[in-house]
Design a protein around this motif. Structure first.
Motif, PDB file in Angstrom:
ATOM      1  N   UNK A 158       0.895  -1.128  -0.015  1.00 25.51           N
ATOM      2  CA  UNK A 158       0.039  -0.112   0.037  1.00 25.51           C
ATOM      3  C   UNK A 158       0.880   1.062  -0.100  1.00 25.51           C
ATOM      4  N   UNK A 159       1.771   1.288   0.955  1.00 26.33           N
ATOM      5  CA  UNK A 159       2.832   2.350   1.104  1.00 26.33           C
ATOM      6  C   UNK A 159       3.589   2.684  -0.370  1.00 26.33           C
ATOM      7  N   UNK A 160       4.003   1.661  -1.040  1.00 27.08           N
ATOM      8  CA  UNK A 160       4.720   1.611  -2.215  1.00 27.08           C
ATOM      9  C   UNK A 160       3.794   2.012  -3.411  1.00 27.08           C
ATOM     10  N   UNK A 161       2.540   1.583  -3.328  1.00 23.41           N
ATOM     11  CA  UNK A 161       1.697   2.148  -4.409  1.00 23.41           C
ATOM     12  C   UNK A 161       1.580   3.352  -4.089  1.00 23.41           C
ATOM     13  N   UNK A 162       1.101   4.216  -2.892  1.00 19.45           N
ATOM     14  CA  UNK A 162       1.034   5.592  -3.002  1.00 19.45           C
ATOM     15  C   UNK A 162       2.328   6.384  -3.118  1.00 19.45           C
ATOM     16  N   UNK A 163       3.543   5.894  -2.954  1.00 21.58           N
ATOM     17  CA  UNK A 163       4.756   6.649  -3.246  1.00 21.58           C
ATOM     18  C   UNK A 163       4.961   6.778  -4.931  1.00 21.58           C
ATOM     19  N   UNK A 164       4.498   5.678  -5.455  1.00 18.64           N
ATOM     20  CA  UNK A 164       4.709   5.882  -6.946  1.00 18.64           C
ATOM     21  C   UNK A 164       3.697   6.599  -7.507  1.00 18.64           C
ATOM     22  N   UNK A 165       2.521   6.825  -7.015  1.00 12.81           N
ATOM     23  CA  UNK A 165       1.374   7.710  -7.489  1.00 12.81           C
ATOM     24  C   UNK A 165       1.897   9.170  -7.165  1.00 12.81           C
ATOM     25  N   UNK A 166       2.577   9.353  -5.972  1.00 11.86           N
ATOM     26  CA  UNK A 166       3.058  10.899  -5.680  1.00 11.86           C
ATOM     27  C   UNK A 166       4.216  11.015  -6.397  1.00 11.86           C
ATOM     28  N   UNK A 167       5.016  10.257  -6.844  1.00  6.88           N
ATOM     29  CA  UNK A 167       6.287  10.690  -7.633  1.00  6.88           C
ATOM     30  C   UNK A 167       5.893  10.934  -9.195  1.00  6.88           C
ATOM     31  N   UNK A 168       4.685  10.280  -9.638  1.00  3.44           N
ATOM     32  CA  UNK A 168       4.289  10.544 -10.952  1.00  3.44           C
ATOM     33  C   UNK A 168       3.458  12.061 -11.059  1.00  3.44           C
ATOM     34  N   UNK A 169       2.755  12.001  -9.742  1.00  2.00           N
ATOM     35  CA  UNK A 169       2.206  13.283  -9.820  1.00  2.00           C
ATOM     36  C   UNK A 169       3.236  14.564  -9.761  1.00  2.00           C
ATOM     37  N   UNK A 170       4.232  14.442  -8.996  1.00  2.01           N
ATOM     38  CA  UNK A 170       5.353  15.556  -8.884  1.00  2.01           C
ATOM     39  C   UNK A 170       5.811  15.674 -10.215  1.00  2.01           C
ATOM     40  N   UNK A 171       6.052  14.720 -10.956  1.00  5.67           N
ATOM     41  CA  UNK A 171       6.489  14.939 -12.538  1.00  5.67           C
ATOM     42  C   UNK A 171       5.707  15.858 -13.166  1.00  5.67           C
ATOM     43  N   UNK A 172       4.365  15.841 -13.013  1.00  9.08           N
ATOM     44  CA  UNK A 172       3.584  16.633 -13.793  1.00  9.08           C
ATOM     45  C   UNK A 172       3.470  18.194 -13.447  1.00  9.08           C
ATOM     46  N   UNK A 173       3.950  18.353 -12.274  1.00  5.69           N
ATOM     47  CA  UNK A 173       3.906  19.795 -11.786  1.00  5.69           C
ATOM     48  C   UNK A 173       5.175  20.532 -11.491  1.00  5.69           C
ATOM     49  N   UNK A 174       6.226  19.847 -11.507  1.00  6.66           N
ATOM     50  CA  UNK A 174       7.550  20.465 -11.046  1.00  6.66           C
ATOM     51  C   UNK A 174       8.406  20.284 -12.280  1.00  6.66           C
ATOM     52  N   UNK A 175       9.487  21.447 -12.518  1.00  6.32           N
ATOM     53  CA  UNK A 175      10.495  21.158 -13.438  1.00  6.32           C
ATOM     54  C   UNK A 175      11.274  19.859 -13.082  1.00  6.32           C
ATOM     55  N   UNK A 176      11.903  19.447 -14.346  1.00  4.46           N
ATOM     56  CA  UNK A 176      12.738  18.162 -14.266  1.00  4.46           C
ATOM     57  C   UNK A 176      14.027  18.332 -14.813  1.00  4.46           C
ATOM     58  N   UNK A 177      14.981  17.759 -14.225  1.00  4.94           N
ATOM     59  CA  UNK A 177      16.237  17.671 -14.755  1.00  4.94           C
ATOM     60  C   UNK A 177      16.295  16.117 -15.476  1.00  4.94           C
ATOM     61  N   UNK A 178      16.621  16.635 -16.766  1.00  7.20           N
ATOM     62  CA  UNK A 178      16.581  15.082 -17.883  1.00  7.20           C
ATOM     63  C   UNK A 178      17.757  15.130 -18.652  1.00  7.20           C
ATOM     64  N   UNK A 179      18.273  14.041 -19.182  1.00 10.38           N
ATOM     65  CA  UNK A 179      19.507  13.864 -20.021  1.00 10.38           C
ATOM     66  C   UNK A 179      19.493  15.004 -21.186  1.00 10.38           C
ATOM     67  N   UNK A 180      20.385  15.783 -21.422  1.00  6.65           N
ATOM     68  CA  UNK A 180      20.255  16.571 -22.351  1.00  6.65           C
ATOM     69  C   UNK A 180      20.105  16.043 -24.043  1.00  6.65           C
ATOM     70  N   UNK A 181      20.420  14.877 -24.253  1.00  8.33           N
ATOM     71  CA  UNK A 181      19.963  14.258 -25.327  1.00  8.33           C
ATOM     72  C   UNK A 181      18.663  14.065 -25.524  1.00  8.33           C
ATOM     73  N   UNK A 182      17.516  14.159 -24.568  1.00  9.24           N
ATOM     74  CA  UNK A 182      16.307  14.167 -24.593  1.00  9.24           C
ATOM     75  C   UNK A 182      15.892  15.589 -25.402  1.00  9.24           C
ATOM     76  N   UNK A 183      16.518  16.428 -25.338  1.00  7.07           N
ATOM     77  CA  UNK A 183      16.129  17.672 -25.799  1.00  7.07           C
ATOM     78  C   UNK A 183      16.929  18.118 -26.975  1.00  7.07           C
ATOM     79  N   UNK A 184      18.282  18.053 -27.101  1.00  3.84           N
ATOM     80  CA  UNK A 184      18.849  18.506 -28.124  1.00  3.84           C
ATOM     81  C   UNK A 184      19.078  17.373 -29.360  1.00  3.84           C
TER      82      UNK A 184
END
Length: 478
Positions: free
Chosen positions: A452-478
């Motif tokens: 149950x806790x693991x499930x909630x943590x995964x959902x919270x992490x995915x929600x954070x990705x949709x509202x906060x800036x992210x550092x991603x590999x530069x080859x994803x952009x250029x």
């Protein structure tokens, strides 16, 4: 010394005068020197390094960002140091001695760098650190005070990469001043177990000594190429900051028995419109009760082998003489439906996912908990009817009527417990090994002590990705 104090108090940090004496440096008679003075804070580096040029002159090699010298704009790269506190300087060792001898104020006499010297422009880049670094424990850095400590996952702004062994950097979102960190090349050699005394390394102190040592090659066996492969020794990853966006794939990785499939099934069942998964391909013959496209896609072995050679599979393997694999096209089918594709893939597939901007994966490592929690996970999986989670090869029905009927039955139960404990111990060991081996691809680690806790943590992490800036590999952009 009083003149230097007056210079500081009046904020006039530079006074020009003609050279006195022509034997201090092998320079032209028309050279103009300047006097600079600065207050020395206790136990704080001045913030510059020096090296000798081909003529034996002691020149400023690097100005550290945020240091005392940089803040006062007293020195520039290429300036030649003539004197410290009135004493002529001819070597890095003498420079360091005089700087250490000085108390609250240090006076330098320098010959300014030529105006027409074209210094290379530095390109500022951002790197994600993939290992921990403590300069106080670095035997290759003679002055640990100017080193920059960091931990895995820290985002570093690289200010200068001119030196092949030491980069100048500072941590993003930190008040910590800039410092030196090992370059990718230097740390690669260190990770490849090259002895420091046999390595070609420039040792740079706070105000001196740049020592070049003879380069020595060290051979390694062909079977160890994977361990020392330069492509696998990823110590820094260039990244860029992006606005919030939805990742296309969620990769759940971990050792067998930690509950990845159970977690994947629960995520999909929680929101089938948001999450989806792929149906694996196999060359195994279809059984009478099986439907094509339900549990497996059944294909000819020749066709599957051909598509494997064409790199159309994310991962594949062979079991009991039959091929099994995950098709890349099937992943795209899920993504094109507007869903996040959840993969419980092997860690070996992470490199392909990570290097693909189209998949834009978010990788969660499901780590094994302690023995008791892991046993509960096994029991949970064995009793799960909707997901078919249990990876144990040996099952013993504890409520069986033969349990107490014979000594043989009790012996079988004891063997079952021993095998189960061995499975648990192997799961723990495999989990630790996988995490170390593929740590550079992992975005988040969750110790699965409770579903149950693991499930909630995964959902919270995915929600954070949709509202906060992210550092991603530069080859994803250029």
């Amino acid at each position: 010394m009083s003149d230097v104090r007056a210079l500081l108090e009046s904020h006039d940090n530079i006074a020009l005068s003609h050279l006195k004496g022509q034997d201090n440096l092998s320079m032209s008679n028309n050279t103009i020197s300047k006097v600079v003075g600065l207050k020395k804070a206790p136990n704080e580096p001045l913030g510059f390094t020096v090296e000798r040029d081909e003529n034996g002159n002691l020149i400023v090699a690097r100005i550290l960002a945020g240091g005392t010298v940089e803040q006062r704009n007293l020195l520039k790269p290429g300036d030649v140091i003539l004197e410290v506190n009135g004493f002529a300087i001819s070597s890095p060792e003498e420079l360091q001695t005089e700087v250490n001898r000085g108390k609250d104020v240090i006076q330098f006499r320098v010959a300014p760098a030529a105006d027409n010297v074209n210094l290379p422009k530095t390109q500022q880049v951002y790197m994600r650190a993939l290992y921990d670094y403590n300069p106080m424990e670095d035997t290759l850095l003679p002055c640990p005070e100017i080193g920059l400590a960091f931990q895995k996952g820290d985002i570093l702004q690289i200010l200068n990469q001119k030196d092949p062994n030491w980069w100048q950097a500072k941590k993003v979102n930190s008040d910590q001043p800039a410092g030196l960190i090992p370059s990718q090349e230097l740390e690669e050699r260190r990770k490849a177990f090259v002895a420091p005394e046999a390595d070609y390394v420039h040792k740079i102190s706070i105000c001196g000594t740049r020592i070049s040592k003879k380069k020595q090659k060290k051979m390694y066996q062909t079977k160890q190429n994977g361990e020392f492969d330069k492509a696998e020794l990823i110590l820094y990853e260039e990244v860029t900051r992006m606005p919030p966006f939805k990742r296309h794939t969620l990769a759940l990785v971990g050792s067998q028995g930690v509950g990845r499939r159970t977690l994947k099934g629960r995520l999909i069942n929680s929101d089938p419109e948001k999450f989806g998964s792929v149906i694996p391909f196999t060359s195994r013959p279809r059984r009478e009760y099986e439907d094509d496209g339900k549990n497996y896609w059944f294909v000819d072995r020749e066709l599957m082998e051909q598509e494997i050679r064409q790199h159309k599979f994310l991962e594949y393997g062979e079991h009991n003489g039959h091929l099994y694999g995950t098709s890349i096209d099937s992943i795209w089918d899920v993504i094109n439906q507007g869903k996040m594709c959840i993969l419980d893939c092997s860690p070996a597939a992470l490199k392909i996912l990570h290097n693909s901007p189209d998949f834009a994966p978010f990788v969660i490592f499901i780590a094994a908990p302690g023995m008791e929690h892991l046993k509960n996970l096994y029991d949970y999986g064995a009793n799960s009817t909707n997901l078919g989670y249990s990876s144990r090869n040996l099952n013993f029905e504890r409520q069986s009527s033969i349990r107490y009927s014979s000594r043989r039955a009790r012996t079988l139960e004891s063997l079952a417990s021993l095998y189960e404990e061995e499975d648990l111990r192997r799961t723990l060991e495999d989990s630790a090994c996988l995490q170390r081996a593929y740590d550079k691809y992992i975005d988040m680690t969750i110790v699965n002590e409770d579903f149950d806790q693991t499930f909630r943590k995964v959902l919270e992490a995915l929600e954070t990705l949709s509202v906060e800036h992210q550092w991603v590999p530069v080859n994803w952009v250029y």
